[in-house]
Enzyme design. Sequence first.
Site, PDB file in Angstrom:
ATOM      1  N   ASP A 103      27.949   4.571  89.485  1.00  0.00           N
ATOM      2  CA  ASP A 103      27.952   5.607  88.454  1.00  0.00           C
ATOM      3  C   ASP A 103      26.689   5.382  87.632  1.00  0.00           C
ATOM      4  O   ASP A 103      26.585   4.420  86.878  1.00  0.00           O
ATOM      5  CB  ASP A 103      29.219   5.459  87.589  1.00  0.00           C
ATOM      6  CG  ASP A 103      29.187   6.367  86.359  1.00  0.00           C
ATOM      7  OD1 ASP A 103      28.264   7.183  86.231  1.00  0.00           O
ATOM      8  OD2 ASP A 103      30.104   6.237  85.519  1.00  0.00           O
ATOM      9  N   ASP A 149      34.931  15.589  81.466  1.00  0.00           N
ATOM     10  CA  ASP A 149      34.024  14.439  81.501  1.00  0.00           C
ATOM     11  C   ASP A 149      32.899  14.615  80.481  1.00  0.00           C
ATOM     12  O   ASP A 149      31.938  15.340  80.725  1.00  0.00           O
ATOM     13  CB  ASP A 149      33.462  14.320  82.932  1.00  0.00           C
ATOM     14  CG  ASP A 149      32.498  13.149  83.092  1.00  0.00           C
ATOM     15  OD1 ASP A 149      32.194  12.475  82.093  1.00  0.00           O
ATOM     16  OD2 ASP A 149      32.053  12.912  84.234  1.00  0.00           O
ATOM     17  N   LYS A 181      18.351   9.677  82.087  1.00  0.00           N
ATOM     18  CA  LYS A 181      19.065  10.662  82.901  1.00  0.00           C
ATOM     19  C   LYS A 181      18.944  12.067  82.303  1.00  0.00           C
ATOM     20  O   LYS A 181      19.068  13.058  83.011  1.00  0.00           O
ATOM     21  CB  LYS A 181      20.533  10.242  82.984  1.00  0.00           C
ATOM     22  CG  LYS A 181      21.356  11.010  83.995  1.00  0.00           C
ATOM     23  CD  LYS A 181      22.773  10.475  83.972  1.00  0.00           C
ATOM     24  CE  LYS A 181      23.687  11.246  84.886  1.00  0.00           C
ATOM     25  NZ  LYS A 181      25.067  10.720  84.815  1.00  0.00           N
ATOM     26  N   GLU A 206      30.406  13.680  89.582  1.00  0.00           N
ATOM     27  CA  GLU A 206      31.180  12.728  88.771  1.00  0.00           C
ATOM     28  C   GLU A 206      32.644  13.138  88.572  1.00  0.00           C
ATOM     29  O   GLU A 206      33.537  12.314  88.781  1.00  0.00           O
ATOM     30  CB  GLU A 206      30.486  12.508  87.417  1.00  0.00           C
ATOM     31  CG  GLU A 206      29.244  11.642  87.579  1.00  0.00           C
ATOM     32  CD  GLU A 206      28.271  11.745  86.415  1.00  0.00           C
ATOM     33  OE1 GLU A 206      28.642  12.318  85.371  1.00  0.00           O
ATOM     34  OE2 GLU A 206      27.139  11.264  86.560  1.00  0.00           O
TER      35      GLU A 206
END
Length: 612
Positions: A8, A193, A70, A171
Amino acid sequence: MSRVIGIDLGTTNCCVAVLDGGQPTVIANRQGYKTTPSIVAIAEDGGRMVGQVAARQAITNPQHTVFAAKRLIGRPFDSPQVQHALTTMPYRIVAGPSDDVRIELRGKAYSVPEISAMLLQEMRVVAEEHLTERVERAVVTVPAYFNDAQRQAVKDAGRIAGLDVLRILNEPTAAALAYGFGRGEEKRVVVYDLGGGTFDVSIVHVGGDGVFRVLATTGDSFLGGEDFDDRVMAWLIRGFEVQEGIDLRESPIALQRLKQAAQKAKCDLSQVDEAEVQLPFIVSTSPKGPLHMHYSISRGQLEKLTEDLVDRTLDICMHALELARLEATDVDEVVLVGGMTRMPRVQQAVEELFGRRASRNVHPDEVVALGAAIQGAALATEIDEVALEDVTAHSLGIATAGDGYEVIVPASTRVPCRVPSLFTTSRDEQETLRIVVLQGESGVASENELLQDFALVGLRRAPAGDVEVEVEFEIDADGIFRAGAKDLETGEQARVQVLGRSAFEPGELERAAAESAAWLEERRAEEAHEGLRQGLQALLVEVERAAREVEQWRADDPDAVDTVIAVRHAHEAAGRALAADERRALAEHLVVLEDAKEMLDAMLRESTGARR
Ligand code: AMP
């Protein structure tokens, strides 16, 4: 074949898991933590620091410490998100050769995939140390809402890290996998999420038979905990400006400290109603002397500052329900993922929307890596009871005349998929046909993201309208786009020439991969060296103890006395080698001392046997 790890690659933290004895398990790093901060720093001597080590020095080295990379991955330099980052990040962001993003650290411009590769590499090392075997293959997760360029960039990061990325997995899909794996229950699950940088929501049908079918997925790849931090930070800065008339944004060190303090206050407020922000010497020199910051912020204030952010996530949830043609009451389970879902207001808002309590069975920081490990094991055919059916979060289409946009693959289409579309020449003897592929939902071409600009070249010469080319738009299981084309009449493949440059200069990716591999080798060698050093140190103590015992028990045995003398020589030599710290010599002495220890142990066994 080596095992497949699940990584992850989070905005704030990374996590790695593997299937161990049929159960997905998170692997702790050397410091004992199950997650590693997604922070990379370059020291003055050019050395690389990743994770906790990098986090610890962030305040004193803000310009050369990269966090939240990211948020930048796969984005063009002039995108609003990158332009926003320019004003909030203490590190230097510059434009790359093809309008991509580069981060300048100690005079060297790194691509974002290179920075992400350092994180992937670190997680690989964490896994290798735990498994005591080499790891070459991984499943890496990305937000479901990542577009083609972002996915491609994560794949590039994998290549630079020398990892064979078997799959780019969404994800929330990973979270649903981890949630439903081995439960044998049929349910409709919403995965909400909210991580450090991105928000995703997916609605997944978990079949009792191990089939996980994503019904809808959507999100916002620039909405997450960082935005909550920014709100608190802006509040602190504003307060200080009003009070002292000083703009703290001008100092990178103050910014870095504020950022950490804002994040800490936000997290504290998940537990307590009031949090303190204390930053002594936030300004070291001013006409009034050094200035300190001491504010307190309440949970209510935080909620007010971030209300619109939470509301945005709820709107997106509603949109996901629409896409899946479901009502909120059709949902059987709500799974919360991402560190931000620890905020009580977030939990409350989601629970209100779906009219049910969220599942407390999954760990929000670990569930994505666990799902990736399950998918990894399924791809490596270690397990066969899992089948995934995912969908694309964005529509894909082509630009048409007058800034128009024609959707070819609508959002929520099952992937992998191949959709053919027919194109006809419009001029006599037309040899090339240009196709601009876009991704997005706007009816106006220029409001969508450019995905690929390509030309069909070498077409058959014929009158206008006579050549019909079938273009196949393919989205693979990683969510990455590819085009193929053939002349319908002749059946011949048409050549697809991708126009526009890739984010990398020719050979750059390979160079970065070689550098990364060299770094990994060096790190492995250093660790092996450290292992030898510690092994030899421990062995020296054990050998000395055994030698003393032999002396005690076998004092009247001349062979034993000779052996002890010889062993002592070897012991001294090994001690000298340890002081000199030369790797080859350490390895040689380790072998000699192991033999010596065995010999002494055998003598002791003999004498205990004789005494019995
Ligand atoms: P993730 O990307 O899933 O690791 O999520 C990280 C985000 O969650 C960061 O923005 C953190 O600040 C935030 N976070 C972590 N713990 C908490 C907490 N206890 N309360 C609120 N936010 C948190």
